[in-house]
Motif scaffolding. Structure first.
Motif, PDB file in Angstrom:
ATOM      1  N   ILE A   1      11.417  33.951 -11.923  1.00 31.16           N
ATOM      2  CA  ILE A   1      12.524  34.237 -12.832  1.00 31.16           C
ATOM      3  C   ILE A   1      13.414  33.005 -12.964  1.00 31.16           C
ATOM      4  CG2 ILE A   1      14.485  35.774 -13.222  1.00 31.16           C
ATOM      5  CD1 ILE A   1      12.987  37.635 -11.139  1.00 31.16           C
ATOM      6  N   GLY A   2      13.578  32.306 -11.846  1.00 32.01           N
ATOM      7  CA  GLY A   2      14.550  31.210 -11.816  1.00 32.01           C
ATOM      8  C   GLY A   2      14.168  30.019 -12.665  1.00 32.01           C
ATOM      9  N   LEU A   3      12.889  29.699 -12.718  1.00 30.99           N
ATOM     10  CA  LEU A   3      12.515  28.481 -13.437  1.00 30.99           C
ATOM     11  C   LEU A   3      12.775  28.572 -14.938  1.00 30.99           C
ATOM     12  CD1 LEU A   3       9.384  27.125 -11.588  1.00 30.99           C
ATOM     13  CD2 LEU A   3      11.696  26.241 -11.631  1.00 30.99           C
ATOM     14  N   PRO A   4      12.297  29.644 -15.609  1.00 32.69           N
ATOM     15  CA  PRO A   4      12.621  29.722 -17.046  1.00 32.69           C
ATOM     16  C   PRO A   4      14.122  29.765 -17.280  1.00 32.69           C
ATOM     17  CG  PRO A   4      10.938  31.315 -16.453  1.00 32.69           C
ATOM     18  CD  PRO A   4      11.425  30.726 -15.185  1.00 32.69           C
ATOM     19  N   ALA A   5      14.828  30.528 -16.434  1.00 34.07           N
ATOM     20  CA  ALA A   5      16.281  30.590 -16.592  1.00 34.07           C
ATOM     21  C   ALA A   5      16.891  29.202 -16.443  1.00 34.07           C
ATOM     22  CB  ALA A   5      16.859  31.542 -15.546  1.00 34.07           C
TER      23      ALA A   5
ATOM     24  N   MET B   1      12.271  17.258 -14.856  1.00 24.82           N
ATOM     25  CA  MET B   1      11.513  17.396 -13.600  1.00 24.82           C
ATOM     26  C   MET B   1      12.405  17.449 -12.359  1.00 24.82           C
ATOM     27  SD  MET B   1       8.119  15.202 -14.329  1.00 24.82           S
ATOM     28  CE  MET B   1       7.620  14.989 -12.644  1.00 24.82           C
ATOM     29  N   PRO B   2      13.316  16.472 -12.181  1.00 22.87           N
ATOM     30  CA  PRO B   2      14.170  16.574 -10.990  1.00 22.87           C
ATOM     31  C   PRO B   2      15.008  17.848 -10.974  1.00 22.87           C
ATOM     32  CG  PRO B   2      14.739  14.641 -12.310  1.00 22.87           C
ATOM     33  CD  PRO B   2      13.531  15.239 -12.925  1.00 22.87           C
ATOM     34  N   TRP B   3      15.453  18.276 -12.136  1.00 18.37           N
ATOM     35  CA  TRP B   3      16.259  19.504 -12.213  1.00 18.37           C
ATOM     36  C   TRP B   3      15.450  20.702 -11.754  1.00 18.37           C
ATOM     37  CZ3 TRP B   3      20.324  22.282 -12.131  1.00 18.37           C
ATOM     38  CH2 TRP B   3      20.442  23.489 -12.814  1.00 18.37           C
ATOM     39  N   LEU B   4      14.197  20.775 -12.209  1.00 15.06           N
ATOM     40  CA  LEU B   4      13.357  21.898 -11.800  1.00 15.06           C
ATOM     41  C   LEU B   4      13.048  21.828 -10.309  1.00 15.06           C
ATOM     42  CD1 LEU B   4      10.879  22.348 -14.765  1.00 15.06           C
ATOM     43  CD2 LEU B   4      12.971  23.568 -14.254  1.00 15.06           C
TER      44      LEU B   4
ATOM     45  N   GLY C   1      10.443  22.468 -20.836  1.00 13.93           N
ATOM     46  CA  GLY C   1      10.323  22.790 -19.424  1.00 13.93           C
ATOM     47  C   GLY C   1       8.885  22.972 -18.993  1.00 13.93           C
ATOM     48  N   SER C   2       8.019  23.457 -19.902  1.00 12.62           N
ATOM     49  CA  SER C   2       6.633  23.639 -19.465  1.00 12.62           C
ATOM     50  C   SER C   2       5.929  22.302 -19.280  1.00 12.62           C
ATOM     51  CB  SER C   2       5.873  24.543 -20.425  1.00 12.62           C
ATOM     52  OG  SER C   2       6.085  24.162 -21.735  1.00 12.62           O
TER      53      SER C   2
ATOM     54  N   GLY D   1      14.015  24.087  -4.823  1.00 18.64           N
ATOM     55  CA  GLY D   1      14.681  24.010  -3.525  1.00 18.64           C
ATOM     56  C   GLY D   1      15.739  25.093  -3.385  1.00 18.64           C
ATOM     57  N   ALA D   2      16.548  25.257  -4.438  1.00 20.83           N
ATOM     58  CA  ALA D   2      17.643  26.223  -4.371  1.00 20.83           C
ATOM     59  C   ALA D   2      17.099  27.634  -4.215  1.00 20.83           C
ATOM     60  CB  ALA D   2      18.494  26.119  -5.626  1.00 20.83           C
TER      61      ALA D   2
END
Lengths: 395, 510
Positions: free
Chosen positions: A165-169, A199-202, B20-21, A207-208
């Motif tokens: 859920i977290g990644l798309p959000a 990339m670094p944000w994801l 993002g993908s 990590g979070a």
């Protein structure tokens, strides 16, 4: 001024040349036809090996036996063999379904982004990089999925689900934050390069999510997500499950789908998209209403080829699924696919026996399925090419 | 190219999901590669040995592997690799973090790599050998000297056994003179063996249990806490070298992967010897010789689709046709005296190469065809107009221009074959092949023998070992090696193709 013709070659030499030409042509023809026939013989051979199963009496295998919910080839003494192909077909489709569910959105998203937004230089770097991803051997992906990822997800189930859920959000959040940035900053982080600077944000988000997950699990599920799933939905959880297989096989399938879909999207004559934008559409609107419908057959054929690959992939399923011939809908339990069954059981099967021929039947089914899917994809793709030709700009 | 919108307009969230993908795909690839790189290369680094003193006074020496939350979420526990299987019965110890009173890194802790019972971690008390007894620091220096000598003696013994005794035994039936030679060689081996045997080590684990260790079972010894970083670097390099150059030990769970590297390379070489000429021939035939009609078009589509057929199906075909079909007949005709034990009628190097050649044929054919399609027709017509025959036109004009494309195809085929495991499981890979398929005995390459393969080695060690956790570092290292080989091959192909496009430009496909 025309040069005088060179002196005629010696007849003997001429004769030798034409003989050599004929011989070489003959060799090429024989070799070429031989190779092609040998390759096409695979299907014929499989049919010949399977045929006695149905034609010869006494094998005791009919369609009814094959349509049973139990696959038990009877390798143990005292066990009555049961050759129902249902669980194998189910396992194969289940693995392929989860792989595609994971891979198709990612691959299409990546294709759309790189065809529409990316600067050409970056795109020409991204394509070979994703090709390298495709070249990753199945056993390495399967090993990482089965022995590293599966136990890890087993221990951090809540964290893994939080990631889903977290990644798309997080991606959407990044977009929202970007809108609020002052224009100077926006120019420094253009959307075209977002594939890199996200990339670094994801990674940070991953990590979070892991850091927060024990706390989340304690808050929402009373500290035991596994038990909660079991009680609430009756879902059993095994460590090597369909989700892991889907993730790993999705990883293997993404580059293939991406490459074909990207080809289809960037092959759409550019005047179409430009026309839409000139009429005031945003890039995304022009993609959604104009470019994507035009490229739809190409995208469809990309997905089909991905499906063919996912159905036939052996090592990843073999290593990342529990290889238990279950028939459940539960994505958190394992399955046994057709390809993995062949790899496990064929070396031990007695040549010419029922079990042996049945495994050949399974191989034949895989062969026919992938061949048909690929041919269909090819036909769809051919339609796409003729459509582009009609639309004007030839790619 | 679709024009850039100058005015940033609201496009909604979906473009960000698309961006993002891309990021997520790249992140996964980077994650996989860095995981393999870090864990694979870290395996050879002499990790420090921690002496842990618990609250209740017990002591243990081990390498920290990982930490976990306790099941009841009350704290954390740490997993130590404590080795000493012969003393403890297990090589792993979980320790509750709250029970740890003190951690230290004493310099005198030794790690011994042994042929039996895995590694030992603890203290060296004394060394007893023929020349006397050494204790303390002197024992350590003596041990190093002894190990060096032992390595030389072992190498000599193994060389004698493999290169002198084994061939002599095979000759024995035909050649009576071999007997005296054999006796001399085995006497020499006995002498060497006697010199290897004899020494003893007196060891003590950190909790005070003593152990007598025969010296001939010790392969290497090091004191990780006393090593300087340069010394560790040297040890790391040696470790990598041993991994690449030595054979596996202890049911594949330790040692190196040399036979697997050798088997993979040999199989791939044989495969490319088969696939190159046939693939190129078929490509030329389809593109240059055959009548370009509906049938050729269909065949071309079929060939392209065969690239998408699952590899396991090729394995099934190889098993049915090559192994049981052709191999079985060969056995009946030529090796009837050895039946019922099969010679060619079982999986082997030849059948594996042929199966993979069939599997990779479409790759080569498609690449060749693409290369041929890039050659402009005026080149061909020019050559023919100057009076060249078709073969001369092909060999002097067209093929030289296509060569890089064919090379790309072959490299891609090799990269695919090197990573393919599923079909090999059916047609001839072995978890442990006692004999390398190439040796000094006629006919030098033994096509009927089974062979080891890097990819199958990964599968076998990871899934069929006794202690997966212990074998994991080795699997990481093997996987890294395989991935590196395949990455290098693919990068070469990508570079070649790029070079090719730059030279000929992108020409329309048919």
């Amino acid at each position: 001024m025309i040069d005088p013709l060179p002196p005629r070659a010696q007849p003997r030499h001429q004769w030798w040349r034409s003989l050599r030409d004929r011989l070489a042509t003959l060799l090429i023809t024989a070799g070429g036809i031989g190779v092609v026939v040998a390759m096409l013989a695979i299907g014929v051979f499989l049919v010949l090996e399977v045929a006695p199963l149905f034609l010869e009496a006494g094998h005791g295998v009919g369609w009814r036996e094959l349509w049973q919910p139990r696959w038990q080839p009877g390798t143990l003494p005292g066990e009555t063999p049961s050759y129902g192909l249902q669980p194998l077909a189910w396992g194969t489709l289940k693995a392929a379904f989860w792989a595609l569910l994971f891979a198709v959105p990612l691959a299409l998203g990546a294709a759309i982004h790189s065809a529409l937004y990316m600067p050409p230089r970056l795109r020409s770097r991204l394509k070979p990089t994703l090709e390298l991803m495709e070249a990753m051997p199945g056993v390495v992906v399967g090993f990482v999925a089965g022995l590293v990822l599966a136990p890890w997800v087993d221990r951090h189930l809540a964290g893994a689900l939080a990631l889903l859920i977290g990644l798309p959000a997080g991606m959407l959040l990044a977009g929202l934050a970007w809108m609020r940035l002052p224009p100077a900053w926006r120019r420094r982080f253009p959307l075209g390069w977002a594939g890199l600077w996200l990339m670094p944000w994801l990674a940070l988000l991953v990590g979070a999510a892991l850091w927060l997950s024990p706390w989340l699990e304690a808050m929402l599920f009373g500290g035991d997500l596994r038990g909660w799933l079991e009680v609430r939905f009756g879902l059993g959880v095994s460590s090597r499950n369909a989700l892991i297989v889907g993730l790993a096989m999705g990883f293997a399938v993404i580059p293939g789908i991406y490459a074909l879909a990207e080809d289809a999207l960037s092959g759409v004559p550019s005047n179409l998209g430009e026309g839409a934008q000139a009429l005031g559409a945003t890039r995304w609107q022009s993609l959604w209403k104009v470019v994507l419908p035009a490229a739809a057959p190409g995208v469809l054929s990309a997905v089909m080829i991905g499906a063919g690959r996912a159905v036939g992939e052996t090592m990843i399923v073999l290593m990342a699924s529990g290889n238990t011939a279950l028939m459940t809908l539960n994505p958190l339990e394992g399955m046994r696919s057709m390809a993995a069954t062949i790899a496990i059981e064929l070396p031990e099967a007695v040549p010419g026996g029922v079990h042996y021929r049945l495994l050949f039947l399974v191989a034949l089914a895989l062969f026919v399925f992938t061949f048909l899917v690929n041919t269909l994809a090819e036909l769809v793709h051919a339609r796409l090419r003729s459509r582009y030709r009609r639309l004007g700009g030839m790619s | 190219m679709i024009g850039r919108a100058r005015l940033p307009r609201l496009e909604g969230g979906l473009p960000w999901l698309a961006a993002g993908s891309v990021a997520l795909s790249l992140l996964m690839l980077a994650g996989l590669l860095s995981l393999l790189a870090v864990r694979g290369m870290g395996h050879f680094w002499p990790a420090p040995l921690t002496l842990v003193t618990l609250e209740d006074g017990r002591q243990l020496a081990g390498q920290a592997v990982r930490e976990e939350r306790l099941p009841d979420a009350s704290g954390r526990e740490r997993l130590y690799l404590t080795a000493n299987r012969d003393l403890d019965g297990a090589i792993w110890t979980w320790v509750d973090l709250e029970e740890i009173a003190e951690e230290s890194h004493p310099r005198d802790l030794v790690v011994l790599e042994r042929t039996r019972w895995g590694t030992f971690q603890g203290r060296l008390l004394a060394l007893e050998a023929t020349e006397g007894r050494a204790e303390g620091e002197a024992a350590w220096t003596a041990l190093q000297a002894h190990l060096k000598e032992l390595a030389v003696l072992r190498a000599e013994r193994d060389r004698l056994r493999d290169e002198v005794v084994v061939p002599l035994v095979r000759r024995l039936e035909r050649d009576p003179r071999a007997e005296t030679e054999l006796e001399r060689a085995s006497a020499r081996i006995h002498e060497l063996q006697a010199r290897i045997m004899g020494g003893r080590l007196l060891l003590e684990s950190v909790d005070g249990r003593r152990l007598e260790q025969p010296l001939e079972q010790v392969l290497r010894a090091w004191r990780p806490n006393a090593m300087s970083p340069p010394a560790k670097m040297v040890a790391w390099g040696r470790g990598v070298w041993r991994f690449l150059a030595e054979g596996p030990r202890a049911a594949n769970s330790a040692g190196g992967v040399w036979p697997a590297i050798f088997g993979t390379v040999l199989m791939v070489l044989l495969m490319s010897v088969v696939v190159t000429p046939f693939g190129v021939l078929a490509g030329i035939y389809l593109n240059e010789v055959a009548h370009q009609g509906r049938l050729t078009h269909l065949v071309r589509i079929a060939v392209r689709n065969l690239a998408g057929v699952p590899s396991i199906v090729y394995g099934v075909f190889g098993l049915g046709v090559f192994v049981y079909g052709i191999g079985g007949s060969l056995d009946e005709w030529f090796f009837a005296d050895r039946l019922p034990s099969p010679t060619f009628g079982t999986g082997g190097l030849l059948w594996a190469s042929l199966t993979l050649a069939l599997l990779t044929l479409p790759v080569v054919i498609v690449a060749t065809e693409e290369g041929l399609a890039r050659v402009p027709d005026n080149q061909r017509e020019g050559a023919l107009a100057l009076g060249a025959t078709r073969v001369e036109m092909l060999t002097r004009v067209v093929l030289p221009m296509t060569a890089p494309a064919m090379l790309t195809g072959v490299i891609l085929a090799v990269a695919r074959a090197a990573g393919e495991v599923a079909p090999l499981m059916l047609v001839g890979v072995a978890k442990l092949a006692p004999q390398v398929p190439v040796d000094g005995e006629f006919p030098f390459i033994h096509l009927e023998r089974k062979f080891m393969h890097l990819g199958y080695h990964i599968y076998d060690v990871a899934f069929h070992g006794d202690d997966v956790q212990a074998a994991l570092p080795l699997v990481y290292a093997t996987a890294l090696l395989l991935v590196l080989v395949i990455l290098v091959l693919n990068l070469t192909a990508i570079f070649l193709r790029h070079h090719l496009r730059a030279r000929h430009g992108a020409l329309p496909r048919r």
